[in-house]
Design a protein around this motif. Structure first.
Motif, PDB file in Angstrom:
ATOM      1  N   ARG A 160      -1.857  -0.709 -10.303  1.00  0.00           N
ATOM      2  CA  ARG A 160      -1.573  -0.987 -11.706  1.00  0.00           C
ATOM      3  C   ARG A 160      -2.021  -2.415 -11.987  1.00  0.00           C
ATOM      4  NH1 ARG A 160       2.749  -4.238 -13.017  1.00  0.00           N
ATOM      5  NH2 ARG A 160       4.104  -4.804 -11.285  1.00  0.00           N
ATOM      6  N   THR A 193      -0.467  -2.598  -5.852  1.00  0.00           N
ATOM      7  CA  THR A 193      -0.255  -1.215  -5.428  1.00  0.00           C
ATOM      8  C   THR A 193       1.203  -1.010  -5.025  1.00  0.00           C
ATOM      9  OG1 THR A 193      -0.846  -1.707  -3.154  1.00  0.00           O
ATOM     10  CG2 THR A 193      -2.627  -0.993  -4.606  1.00  0.00           C
ATOM     11  N   ASP A 194       1.552   0.238  -4.782  1.00  0.00           N
ATOM     12  CA  ASP A 194       2.902   0.546  -4.320  1.00  0.00           C
ATOM     13  C   ASP A 194       3.002   0.280  -2.813  1.00  0.00           C
ATOM     14  OD1 ASP A 194       1.624   2.693  -3.098  1.00  0.00           O
ATOM     15  OD2 ASP A 194       2.416   4.174  -4.486  1.00  0.00           O
ATOM     16  N   THR A 232      -1.191   2.632  -2.680  1.00  0.00           N
ATOM     17  CA  THR A 232      -1.829   3.528  -3.647  1.00  0.00           C
ATOM     18  C   THR A 232      -1.292   3.242  -5.049  1.00  0.00           C
ATOM     19  OG1 THR A 232      -0.163   5.230  -3.248  1.00  0.00           O
ATOM     20  CG2 THR A 232      -2.150   5.342  -1.908  1.00  0.00           C
ATOM     21  N   HIS A 233      -1.780   3.968  -6.014  1.00  0.00           N
ATOM     22  CA  HIS A 233      -1.364   3.862  -7.409  1.00  0.00           C
ATOM     23  C   HIS A 233      -1.479   2.424  -7.949  1.00  0.00           C
ATOM     24  CE1 HIS A 233       0.608   7.486  -5.829  1.00  0.00           C
ATOM     25  NE2 HIS A 233       0.376   7.989  -7.021  1.00  0.00           N
TER      26      HIS A 233
END
Length: 72
Positions: A32, A24-25, A29-30
């Motif tokens: 990948r 995640t970042d 979140t986000h």
């Protein structure tokens, strides 16, 4: 700063289990896909074991080497 890595196991087809490492970042979140199994395992336990090895490898890769500590 490090980004959290999560190991997940999916079953895209009955009896076919695939592990993946998600990163995640900075805010968590986000997600990948960082790494993913090349082929499915025939059990959840086998996929989990393989995924844990991949996670440990990723951690070792990201951790600075300790010089002069006698660690192998």
């Amino acid at each position: 700063m490090t980004h959290p890595i999560e190991l997940t196991i999916e079953e895209p087809l009955p009896g076919a289990y695939v592990w993946q490492l998600l990163e995640t970042d900075d805010q968590g979140t986000h997600p990948r896909v960082l790494r993913r199994a090349y082929e499915p395992a025939e059990s959840y336990e086998l996929a989990l074991s393989s995924g844990q090895r991949a996670l440990q490898s990723e951690i070792r890769h990201r951790t600075p080497h300790a010089h002069g500590t006698g660690a192998l």
